[in-house]
Design a protein around this motif. Structure first.
Motif, PDB file in Angstrom:
ATOM      1  N   THR A   1       8.384 -64.793 -42.983  1.00  0.00           N
ATOM      2  CA  THR A   1       9.262 -65.332 -41.961  1.00  0.00           C
ATOM      3  C   THR A   1       8.551 -66.490 -41.272  1.00  0.00           C
ATOM      4  O   THR A   1       7.328 -66.656 -41.395  1.00  0.00           O
ATOM      5  N   GLU A   2       9.290 -67.261 -40.518  1.00  0.00           N
ATOM      6  CA  GLU A   2       8.687 -68.407 -39.833  1.00  0.00           C
ATOM      7  C   GLU A   2       7.592 -67.958 -38.881  1.00  0.00           C
ATOM      8  O   GLU A   2       6.522 -68.566 -38.806  1.00  0.00           O
TER       9      GLU A   2
ATOM     10  N   ARG B   1       4.523 -66.923 -40.869  1.00  0.00           N
ATOM     11  CA  ARG B   1       3.830 -68.087 -41.420  1.00  0.00           C
ATOM     12  C   ARG B   1       2.973 -68.761 -40.349  1.00  0.00           C
ATOM     13  O   ARG B   1       1.864 -69.225 -40.626  1.00  0.00           O
TER      14      ARG B   1
ATOM     15  N   LYS C   1      13.615 -65.028 -50.209  1.00  0.00           N
ATOM     16  CA  LYS C   1      14.083 -65.698 -49.002  1.00  0.00           C
ATOM     17  C   LYS C   1      12.958 -66.492 -48.335  1.00  0.00           C
ATOM     18  O   LYS C   1      11.785 -66.205 -48.527  1.00  0.00           O
ATOM     19  N   ASN C   2      13.354 -67.474 -47.538  1.00  0.00           N
ATOM     20  CA  ASN C   2      12.421 -68.294 -46.743  1.00  0.00           C
ATOM     21  C   ASN C   2      11.378 -68.979 -47.615  1.00  0.00           C
ATOM     22  O   ASN C   2      10.201 -69.064 -47.256  1.00  0.00           O
TER      23      ASN C   2
ATOM     24  N   THR D   1       9.695 -72.196 -49.131  1.00  0.00           N
ATOM     25  CA  THR D   1       9.551 -73.596 -48.722  1.00  0.00           C
ATOM     26  C   THR D   1      10.129 -74.545 -49.771  1.00  0.00           C
ATOM     27  O   THR D   1       9.813 -74.444 -50.961  1.00  0.00           O
TER      28      THR D   1
ATOM     29  N   ASP E   1      15.063 -72.830 -49.051  1.00  0.00           N
ATOM     30  CA  ASP E   1      15.807 -72.438 -47.849  1.00  0.00           C
ATOM     31  C   ASP E   1      14.920 -72.411 -46.604  1.00  0.00           C
ATOM     32  O   ASP E   1      15.303 -71.866 -45.575  1.00  0.00           O
ATOM     33  N   SER E   2      13.728 -72.985 -46.706  1.00  0.00           N
ATOM     34  CA  SER E   2      12.846 -73.146 -45.557  1.00  0.00           C
ATOM     35  C   SER E   2      12.232 -74.544 -45.638  1.00  0.00           C
ATOM     36  O   SER E   2      11.851 -74.983 -46.725  1.00  0.00           O
TER      37      SER E   2
END
Length: 638
Positions: free
Chosen positions: A518-519, A522, A597-598, A600, A603-604
């Motif tokens: 997740t952000e 990270r 998901k997420n 880079t 979708d990030s």
């Protein structure tokens, strides 16, 4: 003898009257207050009425107001007073207040600065801005609607921000036929909520901003059952003088070091608390050095004493290290200094809080880098329930722990608004994203101290005969970061250099195995790596790190951990289509299929470096060529 011009005496009398008026006006007390509440409760209309009744409108403004009132459909000669305040075109079109509108007016007894704050929940941040300097809050309630969610939200916020004088103005009484039962019911509902929040007292007044009932004239014949003061009478007589500030221990945040010549070195600032006299012992916080006041200077000359609210320049008897942001305080009762504390804060940005990210924290004249830990809880302003939260979104209120890159001087907000209130600023957009109130310093901050060591980082570097570096490789997954970093380390080893390579995947097997993608995770991932890289650089090593590290803010955070010139950002600039075509680990395929998901680049976001020290790519260069180029750029290494 020549006859005196008869107009001379008249002019002299006029001048004398003007001087007397100015003298009287100069010594009037000033009250700052805000109007707040839910949408369309009549805040702008109330302020317009106050301006109109206090004769603070010029004739041309009045003519324009009358003309505009007809355009918006008022009946007969009635005036829409809200148009005096709703200056933004969008506000006039929607009939709401968006920005904070400040207005000045005066009566025979007092001067006023009033802030008309927005009622919509999405503009709560504007309301916080208006309340931050207010002494009193007028909470408006529409008599037809009663106490609403925004009424509760704004009441909670003004109490949180330290405003202790509240007026509950039950507005639009004309639309409920001035019914006493309606008024009493609203006051009872609000009293129950106020007790839950901790609001000890408030003053309820039934008013009609449109008709003028109980605004300036007291009493209104339409409310014979109300025996209290009119709103303006209450505003003129309420005691808000901060006598407590004079009684507290002396504090003056230093705004500027004034040194016009070698014989004068003074510290200028606004005294926030207490009084001071020449000869008084003082302490410089956070440094802790002590001295005594030599003199107190102002533009009009030296003073024998100065107190809260005065701007002065202090000269000290000793040459002590003191600069902007430090606080000169009473020697026997100084404020706290710490780099860790707990605070309640309001999040004011469209983009949610990112725990672990570095923000500018501004408290008075102090500016430091602060990181916010995941909130302990979010506060539901309706139920006052503590809700679990990993972040805060726009207008949310929460409690969290903060850490700063160096100690700051503060006091609990409940004791000092000047030394306890702060704002958070995004480092890249420079937007104000949060406002907070410090509650207390963390005990662990007082118990953990730097232990001095005999062998310094310079000694470690000298033993290895090299200058420490952190080569920070950043780029998309598949760009070739790890391959190039490994090649650089091989060549440095052949040069007898002491190195260590921290690779993103390898670190996640141990140190950061508890973190996801997740952000927030990270950000924490990079923070930990930055701390490890700093320790290794302190040991004299040349550290190579190969991480996607997608956000500029975190790369900058690591840069700020190290001495100037030791952080070298190496951007492995590989286009997304090239990196995805390689897809050595099959990650892009999983991301495209929604299994990862997420990721880079998919979708990030990846925020490419704007000014990297070194830029290479694996499209036009082989890994060996890129490594050789990098080494040439960082030479010499001692």
């Amino acid at each position: 003898m020549a006859e005196r011009d008869p107009s001379f005496q008249t002019d002299a009398l006029i001048a004398e009257d003007i001087d007397a008026y100015l003298e009287q006006h100069q010594h009037k007390s000033l009250l700052r207050f805000i109007t707040c509440g839910s949408v369309d409760d009549g805040k702008s209309t109330l302020i317009g009425r106050l301006l109109y009744d206090s004769k603070m409108i010029f004739e041309d403004q009045l003519s324009a107001l009358e003309s505009d009132s007809k355009k918006v459909g008022t009946q007969g000669d009635e005036i829409d007073f809200a148009l005096l305040v709703d200056g933004l075109a969008a506000e006039r079109e929607q009939g709401i207040t968006i920005d904070v509108a400040y207005r000045f007016f005066t009566t025979e007894k007092r001067k006023f600065i009033v802030a008309d704050t927005p009622g919509h929940e999405q503009y709560t941040r504007n309301m916080v801005t208006g309340a931050s300097t207010a002494d009193l809050a007028v909470i408006l309630v529409d008599a037809r609607k009663g106490v609403l969610q925004q009424t509760r939200r704004h009441s909670y916020l003004v109490h949180l921000l330290g405003i202790r004088h509240l007026v509950l103005a039950v507005n639009k009484m004309d639309l409920v036929d001035y019914d006493q039962a309606t008024f009493d019911s609203i006051v009872a509902d609000y009293a129950a909520f106020a007790e839950e929040v901790g609001i000890e007292t408030f003053t309820p007044i039934p008013i009609s901003g449109f008709k003028g009932d109980n605004i300036t004239a007291s009493p209104s014949p339409n409310t014979p059952w109300y025996n209290g003061l009119s709103l303006i009478d209450h505003l003129e007589t309420v005691e808000v003088a901060n006598t407590a500030a004079q009684e507290r221990s002396f504090r003056m945040p230093v705004q500027w070091v004034n040194r016009p010549n070698l014989d004068f070195r003074g510290f200028a600032g606004l005294i926030t608390d207490g009084t001071v006299q020449p000869g008084d012992p003082v302490r410089i916080v956070p440094a802790g050095k002590t001295s005594k006041i030599k003199s107190i200077s102002t533009f009009d000359g030296d003073l024998d004493e100065a107190g809260a609210g005065q701007s002065v320049t202090l000269m000290l008897e000793d040459e002590v290290d003191c600069s902007r942001g430090d606080v000169i305080a009473a020697a026997d009762d100084p404020p706290e200094a710490s780099d860790q504390f707990c605070a309640t804060f309001v999040w004011m940005d469209e983009e949610a809080l990112k725990p672990g990210r570095g923000y500018w924290l501004k408290l008075g004249n102090q500016m430091v880098t602060a990181t916010v830990q995941p909130p302990k809880y979010e506060i539901d302003v309706n139920s006052l329930e503590h809700l679990a939260a990993k972040t805060l979104k726009l207008n949310a209120i929460g409690v969290a722990e903060f850490s700063t890159d160096r100690p700051i001087t503060f006091e609990a907000y409940a004791k000092s608004r000047q030394l306890g209130g702060f704002i958070l600023i995004d480092k890249f957009t420079n937007a104000t994203v949060g406002a907070g109130m410090i509650e207390f310093s963390l005990r662990r901050a007082q118990n953990v101290h730097w232990q001095p060591t005999t062998i310094t980082r310079e000694d470690h570097a000298a033993l290895k005969n090299q200058t420490p570096r952190v080569l920070w490789f950043t780029g998309l997954s598949g760009s070739g970061k790890s391959t190039i970093a490994n090649e650089v380390e091989k060549q440095l080893a052949l040069m007898n250099r002491h190195t260590f390579l921290l690779d993103g995947d390898n670190v996640r097997h141990g140190l950061n195995k508890d973190l996801g993608f997740t952000e927030t995770d990270r950000i924490e991932n990079i923070r930990r790596i930055g701390e490890v890289a700093k320790l290794m650089a302190d040991a004299g090593l040349i550290v190579l790190t190969a991480f996607i590290s997608p956000f500029r803010a975190e790369r900058r955070m690591v840069r700020e951990m190290l001495p100037e010139g030791e952080f070298v950002e190496v951007f492995v600039d590989t286009p997304l289509e090239v990196a995805e075509k390689r897809d050595v680990k099959g990650l892009y395929k999983k991301a495209r299929e929604g299994q990862l998901k997420n990721f880079t680049g998919i979708d990030s976001p990846y925020e490419a470096p704007e000014h990297p020290e070194i830029r290479v790519n694996t499209v036009d260069m082989t890994p060996a060529e890129a490594a050789n180029y990098i080494i040439q750029q960082i030479l010499p290494l001692k």
